[in-house]
Design an enzyme around this catalytic site. Structure first.
Site, PDB file in Angstrom:
ATOM      1  N   GLU A 117       2.921   9.294   6.017  1.00 31.88           N
ATOM      2  CA  GLU A 117       1.783   8.689   5.308  1.00 31.88           C
ATOM      3  C   GLU A 117       2.385   7.753   4.275  1.00 31.88           C
ATOM      4  O   GLU A 117       2.864   8.205   3.231  1.00 31.88           O
ATOM      5  CB  GLU A 117       0.953   9.788   4.646  1.00 31.88           C
ATOM      6  CG  GLU A 117       0.370  10.805   5.601  1.00 31.88           C
ATOM      7  CD  GLU A 117      -0.794  10.240   6.415  1.00 31.88           C
ATOM      8  OE1 GLU A 117      -1.231  10.920   7.339  1.00 31.88           O
ATOM      9  OE2 GLU A 117      -1.253   9.122   6.111  1.00 31.88           O
ATOM     10  N   CYS A 150      -2.334   4.902  -2.657  1.00 33.15           N
ATOM     11  CA  CYS A 150      -1.922   4.207  -1.434  1.00 33.15           C
ATOM     12  C   CYS A 150      -3.078   3.454  -0.804  1.00 33.15           C
ATOM     13  O   CYS A 150      -2.877   2.605   0.054  1.00 33.15           O
ATOM     14  CB  CYS A 150      -1.403   5.218  -0.442  1.00 33.15           C
ATOM     15  SG  CYS A 150      -2.631   6.495  -0.078  1.00 33.15           S
TER      16      CYS A 150
END
Ligand SMILES: NC(=O)c1ccc[n+]([C@@H]2O[C@H](COP(=O)([O-])OP(=O)(O)OC[C@H]3O[C@@H](n4cnc5c(N)ncnc54)[C@H](O)[C@@H]3O)[C@@H](O)[C@H]2O)c1
Ligand SMILES: O=C[C@H](O)CS(=O)(=O)O
Length: 484
Positions: free
Chosen positions: A256, A290
């Site tokens: 991720e 993110c």
């Protein structure tokens, strides 16, 4: 120091198979509050042999953990979640003290982190196999799903709890064991989760929390053949390194990684809602997520009206100590982060960007940057291509729908994208055209345990949360039985 109701939660040792330990050579790493630089405490810097021992203990613990039924594991996971709920305020205070995000966001993260435990406690009971009709009358075909085994997780500082439970919960629910290396900037949130796991009755060795030099801890976790899975959340740069380090032992991987989210405001958007959505998507965690909106594309015909609404909302944001109620934006995590963000801003201004708001450090603290808005961004500016990871909104203008989708996709990343429109056909064209793992329409936040979180391209692979998340910790076994 940080003041907690439950002092048991401030752990300054690592949680390994034998319990709580110091580094064997006594070495430690200091942890500071990014808002005021205060030393909150220290954590051990474990040795290579201590990490190798943790792997051995994890392998041993996994045998009996996998022998429990999914229901038995679920009971322990729900007990863990109950204790997290009971200690939510302390966990939030600890998170804000070491990471800096406002208390309201820390409280939200603890709730979000806990939602993964509750979700996967139940998902573990639904790891179904298959019975496949054979092509031979005398043969039976069965598909079994079994736990991967010993797993490792390496997690970032920006979501010190949720990025851990988003991995540990499915792993433990599936019958795996997990060794977690949290970011050295934010270890206390992770260690507190470990303490509550032990209090819940999760056996020692099932969940271990280890701290130390990244190269040493990561070196063991990526190279030891007894570790069958690595789940990493962090920058794309480090993800590449870890992927290469895992290659010799062919580990199952979830990555991720970084993002560079476009946020598109079409001319048919509800501008008030789009401005609210952008405040959330841009300034959450001081822009250090993110999935933050990184490039804001506003259709030319509504740009002035949108900016007027948006800038008013930016001006209302409160900057300060995250531990104070009402603060919206806390400090960046460290001096390096501030220097990177400041350099991106200065480069853009030097190349012709216009400063519409902020652009400086708030004098409340050395690391708190005022919410900043710049416009007239051009492709030659570094900020047009890099993950900003700070409270800077960059405004691009566009005229044509196809043109903006093309620009939105012009990045190595593919994590999250957002657009505001109420046109049905345009919505389908935009969602199908945007090359990202997640697309938000008329919303600035995607965080939920029920949906598959993850990216494409160089934002990584694998999915966390949802019915898909547990597959990352499962292996499939095909069993052919000849009865003839
Ligand atoms: N996709 C997602 O779900 C997601 C979520 C949060 C953060 N991120 C990304 O993470 C980045 C910010 O977090 P960060 O600064 O902690 O990222 P980072 O990559 O610098 O560090 C992440 C973790 O990796 C460890 N690490 C660093 N180098 C290592 C090495 N050589 N070997 C082993 N471990 C190593 C760090 O100590 C930390 O625990 C941003 O790029 C952000 O986009 C992505
Ligand atoms: O920064 C990374 C997190 O995954 C963001 S979210 O809270 O899950 O949306």
């Amino acid at each position: 120091m940080v003041t907690l109701q439950n002092s048991d939660l401030l752990k300054t040792q690592c949680l390994v198979g034998e319990g709580w330990v110091d580094a064997e050579d006594g070495s430690t790493i200091e942890v500071t509050n990014p808002f005021n630089g205060e030393v909150l405490g220290s954590i051990p810097s474990l040795s290579q042999s201590q990490i190798e021992k943790a792997v051995a203990d994890s392998e041993q613990a996994q045998i009996s953990w996998a022998a429990k039924t999914a229901a038995e594991r679920a009971t322990l996971l729900h007990k863990w979640a109950d204790l997290i709920d009971e200690n939510r305020e302390d966990l939030a205070v600890l998170m804000t003290a070491e990471q800096g995000k406002p208390l309201k966001e820390s409280r939200g993260e603890i709730t979000y982190a806990n939602s993964f435990i509750r979700w996967f406690a139940e998902e573990g009971k639904r790891v179904y196999g298959d019975v496949i009709p054979s092509t031979k009358l005398t043969q039976r075909i069965t598909v079994l799903k079994q736990p991967v085994g010993v797993c490792a997780a390496i997690t970032p500082w920006n979501f010190p709890s949720a990025m851990i439970t988003r991995k540990a919960a499915p792993a433990l629910a599936a019958g795996c064991t997990m060794i977690v290396k949290p970011a050295t900037e934010t270890p206390f949130s992770a260690l507190a989760l470990g303490e509550l796991a032990i209090q819940a009755g999760i056996p020692k060795g099932v969940l271990q929390i280890v701290t130390g030099k990244s190269s040493i801890v990561g070196g063991v976790l990526t190279s030891d053949k007894r570790v069958h899975k690595l789940s990493f959340t962090g920058s794309t740069e480090v993800g590449r390194t870890l992927m290469a380090q895992c290659a010799p032992t062919i580990k199952k991987l979830s990555l991720e990684l970084g993002g560079n989210a476009p946020f598109i405001v079409f001319d048919d958007a509800d501008l008030e809602k789009a401005a609210d959505g952008l405040i959330t998507a841009k300034y959450r965690n001081a822009g250090q997520t993110c999935v933050c909106a990184n490039r804001i594309y506003v259709q030319d015909t509504i740009k002035d009206e949108f900016l007027k609404i948006f800038l008013k909302k930016v001006a209302e944001l409160s900057v300060g100590d995250g531990l104070k109620e009402g603060v919206d934006i806390g400090p960046l995590i460290n001096q390096g982060a501030l220097q990177k963000v400041t350099a991106l801003l200065q480069d853009a201004l030097n190349k012709g960007a216009n400063l519409l708001a902020g652009g400086d450090v708030n004098d409340v603290s050395e690391l708190t940057m005022n919410p900043t808005v710049i416009s007239d961004i051009t492709a030659d500016m570094d900020i047009a291509h890099e993950e900003i990871f700070g409270p800077i909104t960059t405004i691009f203008t566009f005229s044509d729908e196809a043109e903006v989708i093309k620009h939105a996709n012009d990045t190595i990343y593919g994590l999250a994208a957002y657009f505001y429109s109420n046109d049905l056909a345009r919505s389908w064209r935009a969602c199908e055209g945007l090359d990202y793992g997640m697309v938000g329409q008329n919303t600035g936040i995607l965080s939920t345990e029920v949906a598959p979180f993850g990216g494409v391209k160089q934002s990584g692979f694998g999915r966390e949360g949802s019915k898909y998340g547990i597959d990352e910790y499962i292996t499939i076994k095909y069993w052919a039985q000849e009865l003839g």
